[in-house]
Motif scaffolding. Structure first.
Motif, PDB file in Angstrom:
ATOM      1  N   HIS A  64       0.835  -1.199   0.000  1.00  0.00           N
ATOM      2  CA  HIS A  64       0.000   0.000   0.000  1.00  0.00           C
ATOM      3  C   HIS A  64       0.872   1.253   0.000  1.00  0.00           C
ATOM      4  O   HIS A  64       0.573   2.220  -0.693  1.00  0.00           O
ATOM      5  N   HIS A  65       1.963   1.221   0.764  1.00  0.00           N
ATOM      6  CA  HIS A  65       2.862   2.373   0.806  1.00  0.00           C
ATOM      7  C   HIS A  65       3.393   2.691  -0.598  1.00  0.00           C
ATOM      8  O   HIS A  65       3.343   3.838  -1.051  1.00  0.00           O
ATOM      9  N   ALA A  66       3.895   1.670  -1.290  1.00  0.00           N
ATOM     10  CA  ALA A  66       4.477   1.880  -2.632  1.00  0.00           C
ATOM     11  C   ALA A  66       3.434   2.467  -3.580  1.00  0.00           C
ATOM     12  O   ALA A  66       3.722   3.412  -4.335  1.00  0.00           O
ATOM     13  N   ILE A  97       9.503   1.585  -6.375  1.00  0.00           N
ATOM     14  CA  ILE A  97      10.527   0.626  -5.972  1.00  0.00           C
ATOM     15  C   ILE A  97      11.437   1.142  -4.851  1.00  0.00           C
ATOM     16  O   ILE A  97      12.299   0.409  -4.377  1.00  0.00           O
ATOM     17  N   HIS A  98      11.211   2.378  -4.359  1.00  0.00           N
ATOM     18  CA  HIS A  98      12.211   2.987  -3.465  1.00  0.00           C
ATOM     19  C   HIS A  98      12.439   2.230  -2.163  1.00  0.00           C
ATOM     20  O   HIS A  98      13.518   2.313  -1.592  1.00  0.00           O
ATOM     21  N   ASP A  99      11.431   1.494  -1.685  1.00  0.00           N
ATOM     22  CA  ASP A  99      11.594   0.782  -0.406  1.00  0.00           C
ATOM     23  C   ASP A  99      11.864  -0.706  -0.589  1.00  0.00           C
ATOM     24  O   ASP A  99      11.723  -1.484   0.360  1.00  0.00           O
ATOM     25  N   ILE A 100      12.280  -1.098  -1.780  1.00  0.00           N
ATOM     26  CA  ILE A 100      12.449  -2.525  -2.091  1.00  0.00           C
ATOM     27  C   ILE A 100      13.508  -3.182  -1.188  1.00  0.00           C
ATOM     28  O   ILE A 100      13.506  -4.404  -1.004  1.00  0.00           O
ATOM     29  N   ALA A 151       6.550  12.977  -2.195  1.00  0.00           N
ATOM     30  CA  ALA A 151       5.476  11.968  -2.205  1.00  0.00           C
ATOM     31  C   ALA A 151       5.636  11.011  -1.019  1.00  0.00           C
ATOM     32  O   ALA A 151       4.648  10.653  -0.349  1.00  0.00           O
ATOM     33  N   ASP A 152       6.863  10.609  -0.731  1.00  0.00           N
ATOM     34  CA  ASP A 152       7.124   9.705   0.396  1.00  0.00           C
ATOM     35  C   ASP A 152       6.732  10.381   1.716  1.00  0.00           C
ATOM     36  O   ASP A 152       6.105   9.768   2.585  1.00  0.00           O
ATOM     37  N   LEU A 153       7.075  11.669   1.851  1.00  0.00           N
ATOM     38  CA  LEU A 153       6.729  12.404   3.078  1.00  0.00           C
ATOM     39  C   LEU A 153       5.213  12.573   3.220  1.00  0.00           C
ATOM     40  O   LEU A 153       4.679  12.437   4.333  1.00  0.00           O
ATOM     41  N   VAL A 170       2.920  10.591   2.333  1.00  0.00           N
ATOM     42  CA  VAL A 170       2.385   9.316   2.827  1.00  0.00           C
ATOM     43  C   VAL A 170       2.849   9.055   4.257  1.00  0.00           C
ATOM     44  O   VAL A 170       2.059   8.617   5.103  1.00  0.00           O
ATOM     45  N   ASN A 171       4.095   9.363   4.549  1.00  0.00           N
ATOM     46  CA  ASN A 171       4.631   9.035   5.873  1.00  0.00           C
ATOM     47  C   ASN A 171       4.131   9.961   6.985  1.00  0.00           C
ATOM     48  O   ASN A 171       4.008   9.512   8.130  1.00  0.00           O
ATOM     49  N   ILE A 172       3.848  11.220   6.675  1.00  0.00           N
ATOM     50  CA  ILE A 172       3.307  12.109   7.717  1.00  0.00           C
ATOM     51  C   ILE A 172       1.959  11.543   8.188  1.00  0.00           C
ATOM     52  O   ILE A 172       1.669  11.498   9.376  1.00  0.00           O
TER      53      ILE A 172
HETATM   54 FE   LIG Z   1       8.862   5.119   1.419  1.00  0.00          FE
END
Ligand SMILES: [Fe+2]
Length: 162
Positions: free
Chosen positions: A21-23, A53-56, A122-124, A126-128
């Motif tokens: 879901h994160h990706a 793919i950044h968290d692969i 985009a990562d931030l 989602v992560n916030i």
């Molecule tokens: Fe991430």
């Protein structure tokens, strides 16, 4: 966007639906920002690919080092990403840039281009949402790390009164 890449990333994470879901969420926000910024061609391909793919490297980081800390992910991610992207015949320059972004995506001082910038925004975003942090901490992150107009618009709109 290459649907086969999404499917491989989803399959790689197996039953870890939180990571999947994160990706997909990071991909969705990255796509919105890059379209708003008018980004096309290989740069668009780099951002879409990096978003998916950044968290692969996380599963390997946890398996080998017992930790998903940023530095282990940054170490384990690029070789895996390279194998997957070469298997899908991605252009070498796209693979190299995606691997550079993965290798540095927790090191905000290394941001050296709009592609890397959009992945981090985009990562931030989602992560916030996924973290419990104070309004003030969220505001600091947003004012420090959001540069694109669309990224800032999304983050400020979504987290006002967070
Ligand atoms: Fe991430």
């Amino acid at each position: 966007m290459n649907h086969e890449l999404s499917l491989r990333v989803i399959e790689y994470f197996g039953t870890d639906s939180r990571r999947i879901h994160h990706a997909m969420q990071v991909y969705g926000f990255a796509e919105t920002i890059l379209l708003a910024e008018g980004i096309v061609g290989k740069e668009r391909q780099v951002i879409e690919t990096a978003a998916l793919i950044h968290d692969i490297g996380i599963p390997e980081a946890e398996r080998k080092h017992g930790s998903s800390a940023g530095n282990y992910q940054e170490l384990e991610g690029p070789p895996l990403a390279r194998t997957i992207l070469e298997g899908l015949s991605y252009p070498e320059e796209v693979i190299n840039r995606v691997c550079f972004i993965i290798a540095n995506h927790h090191s905000y001082t290394k941001i050296d281009g709009i592609d890397f910038r959009i992945l981090v925004e985009a990562d931030l975003i989602v992560n916030i949402y996924g973290n419990t942090m104070s309004r003030q901490a969220a505001d600091t992150l947003i004012s420090k790390h959001f540069v694109t107009a669309a990224g800032r618009r999304i983050a400020e709109g979504m987290y006002q009164g967070y």
